[in-house]
Design an enzyme around this catalytic site. Structure first.
Site, short mmCIF file in Angstrom:
data_model
loop_
_atom_site.label_atom_id
_atom_site.label_comp_id
_atom_site.label_asym_id
_atom_site.label_seq_id
_atom_site.Cartn_x
_atom_site.Cartn_y
_atom_site.Cartn_z
N SER A 88 18.33 -15.77 -6.57
CA SER A 88 19.53 -16.72 -6.01
C SER A 88 20.93 -15.76 -6.51
O SER A 88 20.55 -15.37 -7.73
CB SER A 88 19.45 -17.97 -5.82
OG SER A 88 20.88 -18.42 -5.66
N TYR B 289 18.34 -26.02 -11.56
CA TYR B 289 18.16 -25.34 -10.46
C TYR B 289 18.63 -23.96 -11.02
O TYR B 289 17.76 -22.91 -10.89
CB TYR B 289 19.01 -25.56 -9.16
CG TYR B 289 19.00 -24.52 -8.13
CD1 TYR B 289 17.76 -24.06 -7.60
CD2 TYR B 289 19.92 -23.60 -8.04
CE1 TYR B 289 17.52 -23.14 -6.62
CE2 TYR B 289 19.88 -22.54 -6.98
CZ TYR B 289 18.72 -22.47 -6.27
OH TYR B 289 18.92 -21.31 -5.29
#
Length: 276
Positions: free
Chosen positions: A133, A146
């Site tokens: 990401s 995360y």
């Protein structure tokens, strides 16, 4: 020569589904993996082979890899896409939830890679694609666990790239920006479960609102943007080590590289509407 074989995890929706379709379009024999095979019917109707797999269950992953090699004799592409976003203040998120976030986003991907690499080494070819990401290069408030998983996958991918190179195996990192998937809603739900009450309630309300924002949703890129990048990577003679694509990915990663920490803190805090 037999068709090349690809395994895509998290294939039941979003990036995984789009990637499975793209690789099938490119001529691969594609196995789309998910915990629930009933959510893979759309892919099955298009000629993609559904595969029950839970990336937190070693037997499930081992059985899946054995099934693929028994049926096709090879694995040419592994796309580690399965994952989710667990948001919440570091003080609030339970360590059980934090460990599960790492189990899914990191250890599951690396264990599956361990199971696939012997076949790729024997073939002297293959590509491992790790979907991280832009969150593996930048950070946002209340997203510590995360982001920790995505930063970890960035580092692990770099090490693996060096280790796998002598065997003809490529390792590619895909860094999506904002993508129109279920991810934001799931992250917001997790955030509210962890931090909607207590000391971080105001921050949680702001970040959850940003994650669900209709304006952000409209700007987000479709999953096929990431699928196209993966398709480009696995068919390239010499793929790039990283592909940053999707809404906001390149400018935000560049901004993080340029700005001092506290200046970037200010930019991100304002972007998500953090209370002052």
């Amino acid at each position: 020569m037999p068709a090349k074989t690809a395994l895509v995890t998290g294939a039941s929706s979003g990036i995984g589904e789009a990637t499975a379709l793209k690789l099938h379009e490119l001529g691969y024999t594609v196995y789309g993996a998910a915990r629930r095979t009933d959510r893979l019917q759309k892919l099955a109707d298009r000629g993609i082979r559904p595969l029950a797999m839970d990336v937190t269950d070693d037997d499930s992953m081992r059985d899946g890899v054995e099934k693929i090699t028994a049926e096709t004799g090879r694995i040419d592409v592994l796309v580690n896409n399965a994952g989710y976003g667990s948001y919440g203040a570091l003080e609030d998120v339970t360590l059980d939830e934090a460990r599960y976030q790492f189990e899914v986003n990191v250890f599951g991907a690396i264990r599956l890679t361990q199971l696939v690499l012997p076949r790729m080494r024997a073939q002297r070819s293959g590509t491992v694609v790790n979907v991280t990401s832009m969150g593996g290069k930048i950070y946002t408030p209340l997203g510590g666990w995360y982001h920790g998983t995505k930063f970890a996958m960035e580092a692990l991918s770099d090490c693996l790239r060096l280790e796998a190179k002598p065997f003809g195996v490529d390792v590619v990192v895909i860094e999506p920006g904002g993508i129109a998937t279920e991810w934001g809603g799931i992250a917001a739900d997790k955030l509210e479960k962890s931090s909607a009450d207590g000391a971080y309630a105001a921050q949680a309300a702001a970040v959850a609102s940003s994650l669900r924002s209709e304006a952000n949703t409209k700007r987000n890129s479709p999953p096929r943007v990431i699928a196209d990048a993966i398709g480009k990577a696995v068919t390239a003679r010499r793929p790039k080590t990283r592909y940053a694509t999707g809404f906001g990915a390149r400018p935000l990663i560049a901004l993080r590289r340029i700005l001092p920490d506290r200046a970037f803190d200010t930019v991100i805090s304002r972007a998500v509407g953090m209370p002052r």
